[in-house]
Write an enzyme that holds these catalytic residues in place. Structure first.
Site, PDB file in Angstrom:
ATOM      1  N   ASP A 175      37.792  43.299 -14.858  1.00  0.00           N
ATOM      2  CA  ASP A 175      36.630  42.655 -14.250  1.00  0.00           C
ATOM      3  C   ASP A 175      35.494  42.751 -15.285  1.00  0.00           C
ATOM      4  O   ASP A 175      35.594  43.531 -16.244  1.00  0.00           O
ATOM      5  CB  ASP A 175      36.269  43.416 -12.960  1.00  0.00           C
ATOM      6  CG  ASP A 175      34.925  43.016 -12.413  1.00  0.00           C
ATOM      7  OD1 ASP A 175      34.689  41.801 -12.268  1.00  0.00           O
ATOM      8  OD2 ASP A 175      34.101  43.920 -12.129  1.00  0.00           O
ATOM      9  N   ASP A 179      31.436  42.148 -14.497  1.00  0.00           N
ATOM     10  CA  ASP A 179      30.185  42.732 -13.988  1.00  0.00           C
ATOM     11  C   ASP A 179      30.445  44.086 -13.331  1.00  0.00           C
ATOM     12  O   ASP A 179      31.261  44.183 -12.408  1.00  0.00           O
ATOM     13  CB  ASP A 179      29.539  41.785 -12.967  1.00  0.00           C
ATOM     14  CG  ASP A 179      29.037  40.519 -13.631  1.00  0.00           C
ATOM     15  OD1 ASP A 179      28.202  40.644 -14.535  1.00  0.00           O
ATOM     16  OD2 ASP A 179      29.500  39.430 -13.261  1.00  0.00           O
TER      17      ASP A 179
HETATM   18  C1  XBP Z   1      30.355  39.445 -10.020  1.00  0.00           C
HETATM   19  C2  XBP Z   1      29.432  38.660  -9.238  1.00  0.00           C
HETATM   20  C3  XBP Z   1      28.639  37.676  -9.939  1.00  0.00           C
HETATM   21  C4  XBP Z   1      27.445  38.180 -10.737  1.00  0.00           C
HETATM   22  C5  XBP Z   1      26.642  37.007 -11.230  1.00  0.00           C
HETATM   23  O1  XBP Z   1      31.393  39.918  -9.202  1.00  0.00           O
HETATM   24  O2  XBP Z   1      29.342  38.770  -8.045  1.00  0.00           O
HETATM   25  O3  XBP Z   1      28.146  36.824  -8.982  1.00  0.00           O
HETATM   26  O4  XBP Z   1      26.595  38.957  -9.899  1.00  0.00           O
HETATM   27  O5  XBP Z   1      27.414  35.962 -11.703  1.00  0.00           O
HETATM   28  P1  XBP Z   1      32.692  40.588  -9.851  1.00  0.00           P
HETATM   29  P2  XBP Z   1      26.990  34.419 -11.573  1.00  0.00           P
HETATM   30  O6  XBP Z   1      32.240  41.641 -10.815  1.00  0.00           O
HETATM   31  O7  XBP Z   1      33.413  41.196  -8.678  1.00  0.00           O
HETATM   32  O8  XBP Z   1      33.510  39.494 -10.523  1.00  0.00           O
HETATM   33  O9  XBP Z   1      25.530  34.356 -11.353  1.00  0.00           O
HETATM   34  O10 XBP Z   1      27.436  33.788 -12.879  1.00  0.00           O
HETATM   35  O11 XBP Z   1      27.733  33.836 -10.402  1.00  0.00           O
HETATM   36 MG    MG Z   2      32.524  43.775 -10.726  1.00  0.00          MG
END
Ligand code: XBP
Ligand code: MG
Length: 257
Positions: A8, A10
């Protein structure tokens, strides 16, 4: 046998949410002359909704000063989201968001052992490019056998689409890979695709239980606490040897059920 690590982005590769995306969203609100600001506690609540544009729409639903019509809200969400992503890329380029401890080391260890690496994220591709370009250099994508972002898998986590597509591109069965995640939605997505999951806790989800994880660690340098019931040796650092061992035991345990 373990063939690939699926990362993953973020929260897992870097603490991008509170000091990255949240700060960039607030700057985008200011740029649009909106009085909206997301505090840290409010943003943690909003992380229940994956996807930045979806998060904006969800927040607008409870704001009396949001545009009344669905089309206007959608348009505003798109404008704010694009502005947020520009500002996020700037923050990353200014080296304000570091990779988390142990990430580079595990990537390198797995690569030199011949394991494939992949990415399965619900974030926009531009955000992944900004983060990994800054930390791994211009050739970052060559280090990954598959990179699945929001544009590739538009049904966001906790739906398993990103993981399913990633496995398809890798040509692997779920039991041949291991997901590395930080959030309840991420763990649910990986598990729904049939993958075992290592959790590396991120700030927004510091006190979650993560019952469905193979093991949970504070970060990739700290000892991981394995799930009860799998009879894994407790308190090991989640290096590649440990992950291979736990993955193999998980496979035997899952087959025996
Ligand atoms: C990541 C997210 C994303 C980021 C922002 O979730 O929820 O929405 O907060 O990304 P994960 P965008 O780590 O579970 O994949 O603004 O590009 O959508
Ligand atoms: Mg995440």
């Amino acid at each position: 046998m373990l063939q690939a690590l699926i990362w993953d982005v973020d929260g897992t590769l870097a603490e991008t949410e509170i000091d990255g995306h949240r700060v960039a969203f607030n700057a985008a609100f200011a740029a649009q002359r909106l009085p909206w600001r997301w505090s840290e506690p409010r943003y943690v609540e909003l992380l229940a909704v994956t996807g930045g544009r979806e998060r904006l729409l969800h927040d607008m639903a409870s704001r009396p000063d949001a545009p009344p019509g669905a089309d206007e809200r959608e348009q505003l969400a798109r404008t704010l989201h694009a502005e947020k992503n520009r500002r996020y890329a700037q923050l990353v380029a200014e080296a304000r968001i570091a990779l988390r401890p142990g990430v580079k080391a595990l990537l390198a260890e797995a690569e030199s052992a011949g394991l494939r690496q992949a990415i399965a994220t619900t974030t926009s591709r531009a955000n992944v490019e900004a983060l990994l370009g800054a930390h791994l250099g211009a050739g970052w994508e060559g280090r990954f056998a598959a990179v699945v972002c929001a544009e590739d898998a538009p049904i966001k986590k906790p739906h398993p689409q990103a993981y399913q597509l990633c496995l398809q591109r890798l040509g692997l069965a779920a039991a041949e890979a291991l997901a590395i995640e930080d959030s309840p939605n991420g763990v649910a997505a990986a598990r729904a695709a049939g993958l075992p999951v290592l959790v590396t806790r991120s700030l927004p989800f510091a006190s979650e239980e993560f019952k469905d994880a193979l093991a949970v660690c504070e970060d990739l340098l700290h000892l991981a606490v394995p799930a009860s019931g799998l009879q894994l040796a407790s308190g090991a650092r989640p290096d590649l040897g440990t992950l291979r061992d736990w993955h193999a035991r998980w496979g035997r345990f899952s087959c025996g059920r």
